[in-house]
Scaffold this motif. Structure first.
Motif, PDB file in Angstrom:
ATOM      1  N   ILE A 202      31.771  21.533   6.973  1.00  0.00           N
ATOM      2  CA  ILE A 202      30.854  22.237   6.065  1.00  0.00           C
ATOM      3  C   ILE A 202      29.724  21.319   5.615  1.00  0.00           C
ATOM      4  CG2 ILE A 202      30.647  23.265   3.756  1.00  0.00           C
ATOM      5  CD1 ILE A 202      33.108  24.803   4.243  1.00  0.00           C
TER       6      ILE A 202
ATOM      7  N   ASP B 198      27.619  20.258   9.405  1.00  0.00           N
ATOM      8  CA  ASP B 198      27.212  21.350  10.317  1.00  0.00           C
ATOM      9  C   ASP B 198      26.716  22.585   9.574  1.00  0.00           C
ATOM     10  OD1 ASP B 198      28.182  19.858  12.546  1.00  0.00           O
ATOM     11  OD2 ASP B 198      30.212  20.520  12.059  1.00  0.00           O
ATOM     12  N   ILE B 199      27.510  23.056   8.629  1.00  0.00           N
ATOM     13  CA  ILE B 199      27.182  24.321   7.972  1.00  0.00           C
ATOM     14  C   ILE B 199      25.966  24.149   7.054  1.00  0.00           C
ATOM     15  CG2 ILE B 199      28.059  26.188   6.487  1.00  0.00           C
ATOM     16  CD1 ILE B 199      29.368  25.942   9.349  1.00  0.00           C
TER      17      ILE B 199
ATOM     18  N   GLN C  74      22.394  26.070   7.632  1.00  0.00           N
ATOM     19  CA  GLN C  74      21.780  26.908   6.594  1.00  0.00           C
ATOM     20  C   GLN C  74      20.399  26.386   6.222  1.00  0.00           C
ATOM     21  OE1 GLN C  74      24.649  27.465   3.423  1.00  0.00           O
ATOM     22  NE2 GLN C  74      25.908  28.827   4.675  1.00  0.00           N
TER      23      GLN C  74
ATOM     24  N   ARG D  86      22.313  31.428  10.972  1.00  0.00           N
ATOM     25  CA  ARG D  86      23.622  31.916  10.555  1.00  0.00           C
ATOM     26  C   ARG D  86      24.642  30.846  10.935  1.00  0.00           C
ATOM     27  NH1 ARG D  86      23.393  37.469  13.582  1.00  0.00           N
ATOM     28  NH2 ARG D  86      25.578  37.537  12.970  1.00  0.00           N
ATOM     29  N   THR D  87      25.726  30.777  10.177  1.00  0.00           N
ATOM     30  CA  THR D  87      26.654  29.658  10.395  1.00  0.00           C
ATOM     31  C   THR D  87      28.083  30.151  10.569  1.00  0.00           C
ATOM     32  OG1 THR D  87      26.843  29.406   8.006  1.00  0.00           O
ATOM     33  CG2 THR D  87      25.281  27.969   9.121  1.00  0.00           C
TER      34      THR D  87
ATOM     35  N   LEU E 128      32.047  28.538  10.867  1.00  0.00           N
ATOM     36  CA  LEU E 128      32.932  27.372  10.775  1.00  0.00           C
ATOM     37  C   LEU E 128      34.131  27.607  11.681  1.00  0.00           C
ATOM     38  CD1 LEU E 128      33.494  24.687   9.054  1.00  0.00           C
ATOM     39  CD2 LEU E 128      35.113  26.125   7.802  1.00  0.00           C
TER      40      LEU E 128
ATOM     41  N   PRO F 248      30.144  29.577   4.905  1.00  0.00           N
ATOM     42  CA  PRO F 248      29.695  30.036   6.224  1.00  0.00           C
ATOM     43  C   PRO F 248      29.791  31.552   6.312  1.00  0.00           C
ATOM     44  CG  PRO F 248      31.896  29.075   6.383  1.00  0.00           C
ATOM     45  CD  PRO F 248      31.438  28.873   4.963  1.00  0.00           C
ATOM     46  N   GLU F 249      29.000  32.127   7.239  1.00  0.00           N
ATOM     47  CA  GLU F 249      29.051  33.586   7.404  1.00  0.00           C
ATOM     48  C   GLU F 249      30.436  34.019   7.890  1.00  0.00           C
ATOM     49  OE1 GLU F 249      25.723  35.535   9.526  1.00  0.00           O
ATOM     50  OE2 GLU F 249      27.265  36.308  10.872  1.00  0.00           O
TER      51      GLU F 249
ATOM     52  N   ILE G 169      34.482  32.424   9.445  1.00  0.00           N
ATOM     53  CA  ILE G 169      35.377  31.332   9.805  1.00  0.00           C
ATOM     54  C   ILE G 169      36.241  31.823  10.961  1.00  0.00           C
ATOM     55  CG2 ILE G 169      37.236  29.797   9.046  1.00  0.00           C
ATOM     56  CD1 ILE G 169      36.157  30.025   6.200  1.00  0.00           C
TER      57      ILE G 169
END
Ligand SMILES: [Mg+2]
Length: 283
Positions: A231, A234-235, A239, A244-245, A247, A262-263, A265
């Motif tokens: 998070i 990367d996340i 963002q 859009r993310t 995980l 994240p959008e 998981i």
């Protein structure tokens, strides 16, 4: 209507998020360590997922904070595992540091660098003079051969006023039998000795590499996902770049970051294979 915390131009944050989540995914930007592979072994499902996207013409690229291999070497590693990749699809902190230097320091500037051969070669190829003394810039990258003399060189240059650049903020890197200390530990040591030297960190969570990867893909932000296992890097980077993310919950623990969600998981890249649209299938 649901109560919402924030309204942006009359559209609630939840509505915005929901409408983005309904858009098809047409481009993929993926982390490497912990998503495509761990050490020398592919993450279960990753080979099948990327092969599927490759066969269907879904564009993808990779971004990694790792500075121990060139883009061509990362592509060769991926191909060796059965994941189709070219050097042009890989964005790493070696090129990110080189671009930053070229933006701010003239060719020939003396640089003291800690790192492995691909990073050192790239700095020289970018026109910088690697030196042990009188450095104007200190570059800190991952170096399995880190020793006292290298640490002393970096600290002395920083004490003399050199700008400190770190390839990435990670303090740990996952390996087959646990974790190894990463560049963040080295950066913390230099910052402890020289508190006035605020390091510039170029890797994720800075969105720079993701912006480069997005340009390469040519897809729209709202139809492109950043997939990562961390998070905080990367996340957050995804963002910040406006993507859009997603995980991927792997065996590598991640630290939660307040306010960063994240959008989606997932537990395997295979969870995504069917929701990614082919370019030709545009609605
Ligand atoms: Mg990772």
């Amino acid at each position: 209507m649901m109560a919402t915390r924030t309204d942006i131009n009359g559209i609630s944050e939840l509505q915005q998020r929901a409408s983005r989540a309904n858009r098809p995914i047409r481009g993929i930007i993926s982390d490497l360590d912990g998503v495509a592979y761990r050490d020398d072994d592919p993450i279960p499902g990753s080979v099948q997922a990327f092969r599927g996207w490759h066969e269907r013409g879904v564009p993808y690229a990779f971004v990694t904070n790792n500075s121990t291999k060139s883009a061509a070497q990362f592509a060769a590693k991926l191909n060796g595992m059965g994941i189709p990749a070219t050097a042009a699809q890989v964005f790493n902190t070696i090129s990110a540091v080189s671009i930053l230097l070229q933006q701010r320091w003239r060719p020939g500037t003396p640089v003291f660098a800690i790192g492995e051969q691909p990073l050192l070669e790239a700095l020289e190829e970018s026109g910088y003079r690697l030196t042990g003394t009188d450095a104007e810039v200190v570059v800190l990258g991952f170096d399995a051969g880190l020793n006292y003399a290298k640490l002393r060189g970096a600290i002395r240059a920083a004490l003399a006023g050199a700008t400190v650049i770190a390839t990435n903020p990670d303090v740990l890197t996952p390996v087959h039998d646990g974790y190894d200390p990463c560049v963040g530990v080295l950066t913390a040591a230099v910052a402890a000795a020289v508190p006035s030297a605020t390091p510039i960190v170029v890797g994720k969570p800075h969105p720079f590499m993701i912006e480069q990867a997005l340009k390469h893909l040519g897809t729209r932000k709202e139809e492109t996902v950043m997939i990562g296992d961390q998070i905080a890097t990367d996340i957050v980077a995804g963002q910040r770049a406006g993507l859009r993310t997603i995980l991927i919950a792997s065996d590598v623990p991640f630290n939660a970051v307040t306010g960063v969600v994240p959008e989606r998981i997932i537990t395997s890249l295979l969870d995504l294979v069917d929701v990614v649209s082919e370019e030709t299938g545009a609605a």
